[in-house]
Design an enzyme around this catalytic site. Structure first.
Site, PDB file in Angstrom:
ATOM      1  N   LEU A 123      -4.766   1.934   2.982  1.00  0.00           N
ATOM      2  CA  LEU A 123      -4.622   3.393   2.915  1.00  0.00           C
ATOM      3  C   LEU A 123      -5.043   4.090   4.209  1.00  0.00           C
ATOM      4  CD1 LEU A 123      -5.752   4.135  -0.760  1.00  0.00           C
ATOM      5  CD2 LEU A 123      -3.451   3.740   0.142  1.00  0.00           C
ATOM      6  N   ASP A 173      -9.678  -8.906   4.913  1.00  0.00           N
ATOM      7  CA  ASP A 173      -8.226  -8.926   5.109  1.00  0.00           C
ATOM      8  C   ASP A 173      -7.795  -8.355   6.464  1.00  0.00           C
ATOM      9  OD1 ASP A 173      -5.474  -9.295   4.295  1.00  0.00           O
ATOM     10  OD2 ASP A 173      -5.399  -7.110   4.302  1.00  0.00           O
ATOM     11  N   HIS A 198      -1.807 -12.611  -0.175  1.00  0.00           N
ATOM     12  CA  HIS A 198      -0.469 -12.814   0.404  1.00  0.00           C
ATOM     13  C   HIS A 198      -0.161 -14.273   0.785  1.00  0.00           C
ATOM     14  CE1 HIS A 198      -2.995 -12.279   3.914  1.00  0.00           C
ATOM     15  NE2 HIS A 198      -2.847 -10.967   3.985  1.00  0.00           N
ATOM     16  N   ASP A 240       0.834  -5.499  -0.140  1.00  0.00           N
ATOM     17  CA  ASP A 240       0.270  -5.465   1.223  1.00  0.00           C
ATOM     18  C   ASP A 240       0.863  -4.284   1.995  1.00  0.00           C
ATOM     19  OD1 ASP A 240      -1.182  -5.973   3.492  1.00  0.00           O
ATOM     20  OD2 ASP A 240      -0.212  -7.871   3.970  1.00  0.00           O
TER      21      ASP A 240
HETATM   22  O1  DOR Z   1       0.703  -7.515   8.052  1.00  0.00           O
HETATM   23  C1  DOR Z   1      -0.450  -7.207   7.857  1.00  0.00           C
HETATM   24  N1  DOR Z   1      -0.911  -5.967   8.096  1.00  0.00           N
HETATM   25  N2  DOR Z   1      -1.300  -8.150   7.418  1.00  0.00           N
HETATM   26  C2  DOR Z   1      -2.625  -7.923   7.302  1.00  0.00           C
HETATM   27  O2  DOR Z   1      -3.328  -8.793   6.874  1.00  0.00           O
HETATM   28  C3  DOR Z   1      -3.200  -6.636   7.742  1.00  0.00           C
HETATM   29  C4  DOR Z   1      -2.200  -5.565   7.648  1.00  0.00           C
HETATM   30  C5  DOR Z   1      -2.631  -4.277   8.310  1.00  0.00           C
HETATM   31  O3  DOR Z   1      -3.762  -3.837   8.109  1.00  0.00           O
HETATM   32  O4  DOR Z   1      -1.796  -3.672   8.978  1.00  0.00           O
END
Ligand code: DOR
Length: 442
Positions: free
Chosen positions: A64, A155, A235, A308
């Site tokens: 977010l 993450d 994921h 995601d």
């Molecule tokens: O593609 C991704 N974008 N994978 C992630 O683990 C982080 C995320 C991001 O925060 O943009």
């Protein structure tokens, strides 16, 4: 709060095992009655004839960007995107600025979400301070504060230090919390921008081998066995990861796993034009990986579908491929992608889809009043969608602040008509309700 009668929808409620045409009467935020020919009394009647009524979707994985990158997304815009996607609960990743590694940030995210009253916003806490992978974050403080953080993750990165992750798991176990990992051995993947394979060679881009994910996942499962902690794989993207998770489950370990609509439907071939909207982490994999991931979703090895949702500013995504950040937005397209590709494609039934997008993720996050069953007395958190509606993706119409959507211009099948959160219609026909939020009066 006005009473509502949803008239004539087909209830698909895997938690309650219902699949029948009926009315749903909602009063005081809760389900009052489910049945045929219900008397609306003074309730507003909304005709949902021919549409599916299901427990609202639950997303275990969204970004977010608030606090810190409100130009990319806010809790308000992300909640609105969730509403338009049919989500009544979303779990917000901690890679914000400041990082959600303490109770103050977690409580602020949760309180802002409940003030808005559009969807349930559940903050995830980081495992390590500042996502640096060096020292444990204030896990106990976050698990016991008003926000009651249940899911912890770094993450964006995996925790590289096995000893630190072991300590985190031991600590989390005491709170019944979940260790959720972005499984990535960075000694193998660092410097990579896409899946390592035929296409990375052709395109001249450094690859991230599937083994980077699989090694980290295997290590994490070994540590989950050692510590007895609950473990959730974020994921999941490779064929051998599915096999590793299947074995862990067969061994009786408390392991769950999610997969995204993009990893379930797109491959590394999508990168032939260097379109950065297809750049994600973990990267889009080979057709074989997608096939095995789909089979794992169908047989329940993969427990749930998570978007995601990762908004990125246009000026950052428009950089050359190596410089662009990974991530794509997914909240407003998930139903259309999954319905079109996996339900119409015959892999999942409607009930399977609702289980994987609502019931199971609600159970993983331990959410009361989410994921069904749609029975009298339960909180009215519902999605109503037209399973056959075909629509063309126009990110310009999205509630998300960003436009990094790989499905732009594509036709999807299945459209959200109505989202009901705690008994209020918060979204209808692509519009988010502008009525004063519940929290405004709290
Ligand atoms: O593609 C991704 N974008 N994978 C992630 O683990 C982080 C995320 C991001 O925060 O943009």
């Amino acid at each position: 709060m006005a009473d509502i009668l949803l008239r004539g929808g087909r209830l698909v409620d895997p938690a309650g095992e219902a699949d029948a045409t009926c009315d749903v009467l909602i009063s005081g935020g809760r389900i009052e009655a489910v049945g045929t020919g219900l008397d609306p009394g003074r309730a507003e009647v909304i005709d949902v004839d021919g549409a599916i009524v299901a427990p609202g979707f639950v997303d275990t994985h969204v970004h977010l960007r608030e606090p810190g990158r409100e130009d990319e997304e806010t809790i308000a815009s992300g909640s609105a995107a969730a509403v338009l996607g049919g989500y009544t609960a979303i779990c917000a990743m901690p890679n914000t600025d400041p990082v959600c590694d303490n109770a103050a940030v977690a409580e602020k995210v949760a309180a802002t979400g409940s003030f808005l009253g559009l969807t349930q916003v559940i903050p995830a806490g980081s495992l390590t301070q500042g996502l640096q992978g060096k020292h444990l974050a204030a896990i106990g403080e976050m698990a016991t504060c008003n926000a009651r953080v249940r899911l912890f993750t770094d993450d964006g990165h995996g925790v590289q230090d096995a000893r630190l992750l072991r300590r985190a798991m031991e600590y989390l176990k005491g709170f019944g919390a979940i260790c959720a990992e972005h499984c990535d051995d960075e000694s193998l993947s660092e410097g990579g921008h896409m899946h390592e394979g035929e296409y990375s060679s052709r395109l001249g881009l450094r690859g991230q081998p599937a083994e980077a994910e699989e090694l980290a996942l295997a290590r994490d499962i070994v540590l989950a066995r050692l510590t007895g902690a609950r473990f959730h794989a974020l994921h999941v993207s490779t064929a051998r990861s599915v096999a590793i998770i299947r074995q862990a489950k067969a061994d009786g370990l408390p392991v769950t796993a999610e997969a995204t609509p993009h990893h379930l439907t797109l491959t590394d071939a999508c990168l032939v034009d260097y379109d950065t909207n297809f750049k994600v982490n973990p990267p889009l994999r080979s057709p074989h990986d997608v096939e095995v991931l789909r089979a794992g979703l169908a047989d329940g090895t993969i427990d749930n579908i998570a978007t995601d949702h990762a908004p990125h500013a246009a000026q950052e995504k428009e950089a050359e491929f190596e410089a662009a950040p990974p991530g794509l937005i997914g909240l407003e397209t998930a139903l259309g992608v999954i319905m079109g590709e996996l339900v119409e494609g015959g892999l999942l039934t409607l009930g399977d889809m609702v289980r994987r997008m609502s019931t199971t993720p609600a159970r993983i996050l331990g959410l009361e009043g989410q994921g069904g069953p749609v029975v009298p007395g339960a909180w009215a958190n519902l999605v109503v969608f037209d399973p056959g509606a075909r629509w063309t993706v126009d990110p310009g119409k999205f509630a998300s602040r960003c436009r990094n959507c790989p499905w732009a211009g594509k036709e999807l099948v299945g459209r959200v008509l109505l989202t009901v959160f705690q008994g209020r219609v918060v979204g209808r026909d692509g519009q988010v309700s502008t009525a004063a939020p519940l929290g405004a009066f709290a």
